[in-house]
Scaffold this active site. Structure first.
Site, mmCIF file in Angstrom:
data_model
loop_
_atom_site.group_PDB
_atom_site.id
_atom_site.type_symbol
_atom_site.label_atom_id
_atom_site.label_comp_id
_atom_site.label_asym_id
_atom_site.label_seq_id
_atom_site.Cartn_x
_atom_site.Cartn_y
_atom_site.Cartn_z
ATOM 1 N N MET A 1 6.250 5.512 5.441
ATOM 2 C CA MET A 1 6.702 4.768 6.624
ATOM 3 C C MET A 1 8.143 4.288 6.478
ATOM 4 S SD MET A 1 4.700 4.472 9.222
ATOM 5 C CE MET A 1 2.982 4.459 9.710
ATOM 6 N N ALA B 1 0.857 -1.198 0.000
ATOM 7 C CA ALA B 1 0.000 0.000 0.000
ATOM 8 C C ALA B 1 0.892 1.247 0.000
ATOM 9 C CB ALA B 1 -0.940 0.010 1.194
ATOM 10 N N PHE B 2 0.305 2.373 -0.386
ATOM 11 C CA PHE B 2 1.134 3.576 -0.564
ATOM 12 C C PHE B 2 1.763 4.047 0.730
ATOM 13 C CE2 PHE B 2 -0.693 7.389 1.275
ATOM 14 C CZ PHE B 2 -1.958 6.983 1.653
ATOM 15 N N LYS B 3 1.218 3.617 1.867
ATOM 16 C CA LYS B 3 1.760 4.092 3.143
ATOM 17 C C LYS B 3 3.226 3.694 3.319
ATOM 18 C CE LYS B 3 -2.579 4.763 5.554
ATOM 19 N NZ LYS B 3 -3.567 4.314 4.539
ATOM 20 N N ASP B 4 3.666 2.669 2.586
ATOM 21 C CA ASP B 4 5.083 2.282 2.653
ATOM 22 C C ASP B 4 6.014 3.417 2.223
ATOM 23 O OD1 ASP B 4 4.705 -0.378 3.557
ATOM 24 O OD2 ASP B 4 4.312 -1.067 1.515
#
Ligand SMILES: *Cc1c(COP(=O)(O)O)cnc(C)c1O
Length: 462
Positions: free
Chosen positions: A116, A110-113
């Site tokens: 993060m 997911a784009f949150k990587d």
């Protein structure tokens, strides 16, 4: 670069301090005191560079007082080396003028990587230099927790504890949190729902003895370092479609407004973005607000795009700050009214928002139909969040301006909805196809503040 609070009452901080602090002491969110601007020549020079090099050039003015140039380059390299695609954020064409920006090639799909992974490396370097360590505790309904675990696993300046509601996350999401074997990773399955997990986290931050004792830190989406990392792919995508010589628009599946706010900053930095289009599911507070109905909380209704099931968008405060001409007092007042249920937006601020943002809302049926039609017409299997974006983009397509929809998660993260819509089962990428065989490690724990705090205290490294 100095960082200031949206509510105008907290001390100015450096980038490093703002990152380690998260929320400002006046309850506001940190922003750079001035938004750096790139010239058209500097933007044109990004064409053909690696994602990492673009990342360095775009983010450097924001962090330059806190990190050395070589140090920051090495941080970026480590952040993105685990991605499953050399382009990091590749673009795919859907039809004549509509493109997908694939942001799901990171370790948790997911784009949150993108944010993060960078924040993990930034924390590690900053804490080592200070001879310090912190305990990161997060609550998750799925995506944020696994992204945080992947970002901090194996880093010796950090312990990471993630609270998730027992039995209420998908199997892929659970396994992504319970299979990392690193000793600094602690997955806690709480007997309760997501709101219970969030409430427990809030109580921990308000328990100052505990908070100071374990050096509690947070990495939720209000942390400015996360927004910063997300600015980069707006540049890489726009430049590969001809910016700065050609305008582009973006459609962003939106929950907490962090991802699309990064697009707003990219525009303010000089990237020629025409429209920024907010796409919501049936939890549509942002669409109602941008349609002129004020900002009023509703009931959260569970959907098949669960990462957008949000009724208060924490990062919207940052957009309001600029819409209200950087008047921290006005923002503090609005946020007080929000506690009572909501507020109306002044005419001037509404005009400022409309200069940049459009919006649309997509029903559950339309989401399923879009997954199906995208497969039929463009041979792409997309996740439900991405489908919400595609549907809204098709409604906002303008002649001569390409529109880019952010593909925020891999379809294999949401197999039930994707299969229901398309009849096809989305397979996991081969690099993680053994996810179902890896041993799980998780502690089931009561929804009880004392039990949670006790567990954390006993399991942090000395
Ligand atoms: C978090 C998330 C979103 C929403 O992003 P915001 O920055 O909160 O607006 C959309 N799609 C997916 C898959 C997500 O995980």
């Amino acid at each position: 670069m100095k960082y200031i609070s949206t509510r105008g009452q907290a001390p100015e901080l450096t980038f490093e301090e703002a990152m380690l602090t998260g929320l400002a002491r006046d309850g506001g969110l940190y922003l750079p005191a001035e938004i750096p601007v790139m010239s058209q020549d500097e933007i044109a020079a990004l064409a053909g560079l690696s994602y990492e090099e673009i990342a360095f050039r775009v983010m450097w003015p924001y962090v330059s007082g806190s990190f050395a140039e070589d140090e920051f380059k090495a941080i970026i390299a480590r952040a993105y080396e685990g991605f499953g695609h050399d382009a990091r954020a590749p673009l795919k064409q859907l039809n004549e003028n509509h493109f997908l920006l694939e942001l799901f090639h990171g370790p948790t799909l997911a784009f949150k990587d993108f944010a993060m992974q960078l924040i993990g490396q930034l924390f590690q370097v900053a804490l080592k230099r200070r001879g310090d360590r912190v305990t990161i505790v997060g609550a998750t309904s799925g995506d944020t927790g696994s992204a945080a675990i992947e970002a901090f696993r194996g880093l010796d300046a950090v312990d990471v504890f993630i609270l998730f509601p027992h039995g209420r996350v998908s199997e892929v999401q659970r396994r992504q949190m319970t299979t990392p074997a690193d000793s600094n990773v602690h997955a806690l399955a709480v007997d309760g729902d997501f709101d219970d997990c969030q409430a427990a986290l809030k109580d921990m931050f308000n328990d100052f003895e505990f908070r100071d004792g374990v050096k509690l830190a947070g990495v939720n989406s209000i942390n400015f370092a996360r927004v910063l990392a997300q600015i980069v792919y707006y540049f890489s995508a726009a430049v590969s479609l001809g910016a700065p010589h050609r305008k582009v628009s973006f459609t962003v599946p939106t929950g907490n407004f962090g991802d699309i706010f990064a697009g707003y900053l990219a525009k303010r930095m000089g990237l020629p973005i025409d429209r920024l289009v907010v796409a919501t599911n049936q939890n549509d507070i942002l669409h109602r607000c941008l349609s002129g109905e004020g900002y009023f909380k509703g009931e959260t209704i569970p959907s098949i795009s669960p990462s957008m099931d949000i009724q208060v968008s924490s990062n919207f405060e940052r957009a309001l700050y600029y819409a209200y001409n950087e008047d921290g007092g006005a923002i503090a007042q609005l946020m007080d009214e929000l506690k009572q249920g909501g507020f109306n937006i002044s005419q001037g601020a509404m005009e400022a928002l409309r200069e940049n943002f459009d919006s649309g809302r997509v029903s559950e049926e339309e989401t399923l139909a879009t997954i199906k039609s995208t497969l039929v017409h463009s041979a792409e299997l997309v996740c439900p969040h991405t489908a919400v974006g595609i549907k809204v983009a098709e409604e906002h397509r303008a002649a001569n301006v390409p529109i880019i929809t952010l593909a925020t998660a891999h379809p294999a993260k949401f197999p039930a909805a994707v299969e229901k819509a398309s009849g096809e089962h989305p397979p996991l990428p081969s690099r993680m196809s053994d996810l179902y065989e890896r041993p799980e490690r998780v502690t089931r724990i009561a929804n009880d503040l004392g039990a949670l705090e006790d567990h954390i205290k006993r399991h942090i490294a000395e």
